[in-house]
Design a protein around this motif. Structure first.
Motif, short mmCIF file in Angstrom:
data_model
loop_
_atom_site.label_atom_id
_atom_site.label_comp_id
_atom_site.label_asym_id
_atom_site.label_seq_id
_atom_site.Cartn_x
_atom_site.Cartn_y
_atom_site.Cartn_z
N LEU A 4 -5.87 -8.98 -0.04
CA LEU A 4 -4.41 -9.95 0.72
C LEU A 4 -4.28 -10.95 0.78
O LEU A 4 -3.61 -11.76 0.34
N PHE A 11 0.83 -1.00 0.21
CA PHE A 11 -0.08 0.33 0.07
C PHE A 11 1.23 1.61 -0.39
O PHE A 11 0.83 1.90 -0.21
N ILE A 39 -10.36 -5.28 1.23
CA ILE A 39 -8.94 -5.62 2.18
C ILE A 39 -8.41 -7.66 2.38
O ILE A 39 -7.60 -7.53 1.94
N PRO A 44 -5.54 1.13 2.81
CA PRO A 44 -4.91 0.51 3.50
C PRO A 44 -6.13 0.44 4.76
O PRO A 44 -5.99 1.14 5.13
N TYR A 45 -6.33 -0.66 5.43
CA TYR A 45 -7.26 -0.81 6.05
C TYR A 45 -8.57 -0.47 6.89
O TYR A 45 -8.88 -0.51 7.83
#
Length: 206
Positions: free
Chosen positions: A94, A27, A90, A84-85
């Motif tokens: 991932l 990211f 996500i 990200p997050y």
């Protein structure tokens, strides 16, 4: 303990050629490229730009590769527009990004692995041709994604040049507020035009 198949009886004995690449998401591509290319000295040798691959809601991405020696590569995915997050995509991204790719030399070997997978409890989930490779994908019993890949052609010096222009464009665009693949392509085109103009001047005044 079950007996190991002998080379005479096993059509795939000794056909796997080790690791083709291990892949992870990033990211922060600017820091990733700086760390692996500039600090550690791993050259960028390939980059795949993906517009509209995967399901309809799959984000655009660039997949870039570092040479880590002995024919092995370390690869990263950068997904445009994914925070990200803070993005519901996500976990799945991932899972799909983090994988190990095993190298085989021929279509025959690749199709034999697919035959074995399809006859097992873990059938092949996807077979696809990318720019320079053909791959099959499967999720192993632990939930890890695995790729088996064969080359479609040799990587050339032109691929290396394209990859380096691609990561330079990515580093520029990833620093902007709203990075997109369209902005990446525009920046890459500008870099190519700048390089071509410089080479044209050298030819003109040589």
């Amino acid at each position: 303990m079950s007996a190991q198949p002998s080379p005479e009886r096993d059509p795939l004995a000794h056909t796997v050629r080790g690791v083709d690449h291990a892949a992870y998401p990033t990211f922060d591509p600017r820091a990733t490229i700086t760390f692996y290319r500039d600090v550690l000295g791993f050259p960028v040798v390939h980059a795949t730009c993906a517009l509209g691959w995967g399901p309809g809601d799959h984000p655009d991405f660039i997949h870039f590769f570092f040479d880590i020696g002995n024919g092995d590569r370390l690869a990263f995915f950068y997904y445009f527009g994914v925070e990200p997050y803070r993005d519901t995509a996500i976990p799945e991204l991932l899972h799909r990004a983090r994988h190990l790719a095993i190298h085989v030399d021929s279509e025959e070997h690749l199709l034999e692995y697919r035959r074995r997978l399809d006859a097992s409890d873990w059938p092949c989930e996807l077979q696809v041709r990318h720019e320079t490779v053909e791959s099959i994908y499967v999720t192993d019993p632990n939930g890890y994604l695995m790729e088996i890949t064969r080359p479609l052609r040799a990587i050339t010096p032109e691929d290396d040049i394209d990859a380096n222009v691609s990561v330079e464009a990515l580093m520029a665009v990833a620093g902007e507020e709203d990075p997109t693949l369209e902005k990446f392509f525009a920046r890459k085109a500008a870099l190519i035009a700048e390089r071509y103009a410089g080479e044209a001047e050298l030819v003109t005044f040589a």
